[in-house]
Design a protein around this motif. Sequence first.
Motif, PDB file in Angstrom:
ATOM      1  N   PRO A  47      59.885  57.066  63.382  1.00 45.59           N
ATOM      2  CA  PRO A  47      58.478  56.709  63.162  1.00 45.59           C
ATOM      3  C   PRO A  47      57.967  55.592  64.065  1.00 45.59           C
ATOM      4  CG  PRO A  47      59.870  55.895  61.380  1.00 45.59           C
ATOM      5  CD  PRO A  47      60.721  56.822  62.201  1.00 45.59           C
ATOM      6  N   GLY A  48      58.847  54.651  64.464  1.00 50.86           N
ATOM      7  CA  GLY A  48      58.409  53.527  65.283  1.00 50.86           C
ATOM      8  C   GLY A  48      58.310  53.816  66.756  1.00 50.86           C
ATOM      9  N   LYS A  49      58.826  54.982  67.191  1.00 51.09           N
ATOM     10  CA  LYS A  49      58.766  55.415  68.595  1.00 51.09           C
ATOM     11  C   LYS A  49      59.313  54.341  69.546  1.00 51.09           C
ATOM     12  CE  LYS A  49      56.771  59.305  67.505  1.00 51.09           C
ATOM     13  NZ  LYS A  49      56.847  59.141  66.034  1.00 51.09           N
ATOM     14  N   LEU A  50      60.457  53.784  69.192  1.00 48.93           N
ATOM     15  CA  LEU A  50      61.064  52.745  70.011  1.00 48.93           C
ATOM     16  C   LEU A  50      61.662  53.336  71.286  1.00 48.93           C
ATOM     17  CD1 LEU A  50      62.918  50.667  67.285  1.00 48.93           C
ATOM     18  CD2 LEU A  50      60.932  49.940  68.574  1.00 48.93           C
ATOM     19  N   LYS A  51      61.486  52.632  72.374  1.00 44.31           N
ATOM     20  CA  LYS A  51      62.139  52.999  73.627  1.00 44.31           C
ATOM     21  C   LYS A  51      63.515  52.329  73.673  1.00 44.31           C
ATOM     22  CE  LYS A  51      57.852  53.603  76.231  1.00 44.31           C
ATOM     23  NZ  LYS A  51      57.048  53.163  77.403  1.00 44.31           N
ATOM     24  N   PRO A  52      64.423  52.833  74.520  1.00 40.92           N
ATOM     25  CA  PRO A  52      65.769  52.242  74.566  1.00 40.92           C
ATOM     26  C   PRO A  52      65.763  50.738  74.788  1.00 40.92           C
ATOM     27  CG  PRO A  52      65.754  54.319  75.740  1.00 40.92           C
ATOM     28  CD  PRO A  52      64.326  54.047  75.357  1.00 40.92           C
ATOM     29  N   GLU A  53      64.906  50.268  75.711  1.00 39.74           N
ATOM     30  CA  GLU A  53      64.891  48.833  75.983  1.00 39.74           C
ATOM     31  C   GLU A  53      64.407  48.033  74.777  1.00 39.74           C
ATOM     32  OE1 GLU A  53      61.238  50.644  78.152  1.00 39.74           O
ATOM     33  OE2 GLU A  53      63.329  51.165  77.715  1.00 39.74           O
ATOM     34  N   GLU A  54      63.572  48.634  73.919  1.00 39.01           N
ATOM     35  CA  GLU A  54      63.082  47.930  72.743  1.00 39.01           C
ATOM     36  C   GLU A  54      64.160  47.824  71.663  1.00 39.01           C
ATOM     37  OE1 GLU A  54      58.322  48.933  73.011  1.00 39.01           O
ATOM     38  OE2 GLU A  54      59.661  50.469  72.202  1.00 39.01           O
ATOM     39  N   TYR A  55      65.022  48.784  71.598  1.00 36.41           N
ATOM     40  CA  TYR A  55      66.172  48.718  70.686  1.00 36.41           C
ATOM     41  C   TYR A  55      66.998  47.475  70.987  1.00 36.41           C
ATOM     42  CZ  TYR A  55      70.948  49.937  69.107  1.00 36.41           C
ATOM     43  OH  TYR A  55      72.211  49.933  68.550  1.00 36.41           O
ATOM     44  N   PHE A  56      67.216  47.199  72.273  1.00 38.60           N
ATOM     45  CA  PHE A  56      67.987  46.016  72.657  1.00 38.60           C
ATOM     46  C   PHE A  56      67.139  44.751  72.574  1.00 38.60           C
ATOM     47  CE2 PHE A  56      70.224  49.502  74.824  1.00 38.60           C
ATOM     48  CZ  PHE A  56      71.483  49.320  74.271  1.00 38.60           C
ATOM     49  N   TYR A  57      65.874  44.852  72.933  1.00 40.48           N
ATOM     50  CA  TYR A  57      64.961  43.709  72.907  1.00 40.48           C
ATOM     51  C   TYR A  57      64.959  43.046  71.528  1.00 40.48           C
ATOM     52  CZ  TYR A  57      60.405  41.279  73.100  1.00 40.48           C
ATOM     53  OH  TYR A  57      59.396  40.345  73.046  1.00 40.48           O
ATOM     54  N   TYR A  58      64.917  43.850  70.471  1.00 41.99           N
ATOM     55  CA  TYR A  58      64.877  43.315  69.113  1.00 41.99           C
ATOM     56  C   TYR A  58      66.268  43.054  68.533  1.00 41.99           C
ATOM     57  CZ  TYR A  58      59.882  44.380  68.969  1.00 41.99           C
ATOM     58  OH  TYR A  58      58.528  44.406  69.219  1.00 41.99           O
ATOM     59  N   GLY A  59      67.313  43.376  69.285  1.00 41.50           N
ATOM     60  CA  GLY A  59      68.653  43.151  68.776  1.00 41.50           C
ATOM     61  C   GLY A  59      68.996  44.026  67.584  1.00 41.50           C
ATOM     62  N   LEU A  60      68.503  45.276  67.579  1.00 45.44           N
ATOM     63  CA  LEU A  60      68.686  46.151  66.428  1.00 45.44           C
ATOM     64  C   LEU A  60      70.107  46.690  66.304  1.00 45.44           C
ATOM     65  CD1 LEU A  60      65.315  48.124  66.435  1.00 45.44           C
ATOM     66  CD2 LEU A  60      65.929  46.039  65.212  1.00 45.44           C
ATOM     67  N   PHE A  61      70.939  46.351  67.268  1.00 46.51           N
ATOM     68  CA  PHE A  61      72.351  46.738  67.205  1.00 46.51           C
ATOM     69  C   PHE A  61      73.159  45.792  66.313  1.00 46.51           C
ATOM     70  CE2 PHE A  61      71.214  44.388  71.049  1.00 46.51           C
ATOM     71  CZ  PHE A  61      71.870  43.192  70.814  1.00 46.51           C
ATOM     72  N   GLY A  62      72.530  44.710  65.864  1.00 49.18           N
ATOM     73  CA  GLY A  62      73.230  43.700  65.076  1.00 49.18           C
ATOM     74  C   GLY A  62      73.538  44.158  63.665  1.00 49.18           C
TER      75      GLY A  62
END
Length: 388
Positions: A47-62
């Motif tokens: 739903p948020g239509k995140l791009k790959p760089e935004e996944y890392f930008y927000y630190g969503l891998f944490g």
Amino acid sequence: MTLTETLAHTPNLGQPSIMESMRAAARDFGKPPVEQVRELARLCFGPGKLKPEEYFYYGLFGDRYDTGLQRRFVGKSLEVKLHHLTCDTQAWLIAHDKVVCYGLLESLGYPVPKTRAIYRRGASFPGLRTLGDEAALAQALRGGMTGPLFGKPARGIRSAAALSIEGYDADRDILRLGFGQTATVEEIVEAVERYAEDGYLLQDRIQQHPEVTKICGPATATARIVVLLQGGEAEIYRTLWKIPAGDNVADNFWRDGNCLALLDPETGVIQRAVQGIGPALREVDAHPTSGEHLIGFGLPHWPAARELVLSAAHAFPDLRLQAWDVAFGEDGPILVEVNVGGDFNLPQLATGAGMLDDRFLGFLRDCAVERGMEKDFRRLKLSQAAAG
């Protein structure tokens, strides 16, 4: 980099490449690359239509983000669509052109920065000192105004091309800029010439409250207050503080070293502060330059700032999602600008939580109904965010 190149500089946070971010996430956070790719695919089509760089930008891998929390974050491409959903495009110019916006707010009695002059080619405004050509701008900089001044494009965003002028040195025919820098009058004129059509504003620099200056130094630090305007009622949704650091002339987070702080919306007290992006994103307790403690600090004049924004929001009834920047002067809050919707990255970084919470989703749904855009809302499939 010349002054002209600096003022023309495009805001850029200097984010590492995707491959570098993947390696850092695997090395420092224990997230295997294959799992990162799996999450990336899920969020890109979510739903948020995140791009790959935004996944890392927000630190969503944490570790703090499970799938449900990740899906609450909004990417830039969806952000633009939500601005259109909530704000009538015919009203955007009122907020985007600072001459128009300041004129409206000042006429209604709201405190705004004092504009000393505007450089706009060929223009002549009876109620505002207008510098219609390069010669008039040069003359004004040499002696027609006394510093300190703050310059910015009339239709600029994210503090691009911002300029702080301390004063004029007639003996050397130079302008003293912020943090010990200097420039000739000709360099300043050349640098702002590219903004002559839309206009470049020269304003009195805001004299901040001493408690704010003690932490941040001379650069103006503004609170970003996100307001939802619905059914004739204004509601504060999220509040944060943009904190300048180092030699930065403005408080925007894209400037290297600046911080963001989450504020308690009722008290204006800092609850959390962050610096950096992606794998380098970290929480901080103290200001990186002054060393002053951040957590627990309460912004001065906060009740007045809340009241000011909630009142001024009604001056823009066709902008249902508003992001206000408020400075804290010695005598009270000052409305620096209102943004159409605002950049979602700021509240998402400051809070560590995505925008698509239940309150915001309800607001978006009601906006769509009110504006006859139910089909557009359904097409966005935002209900997936609520489902987690």
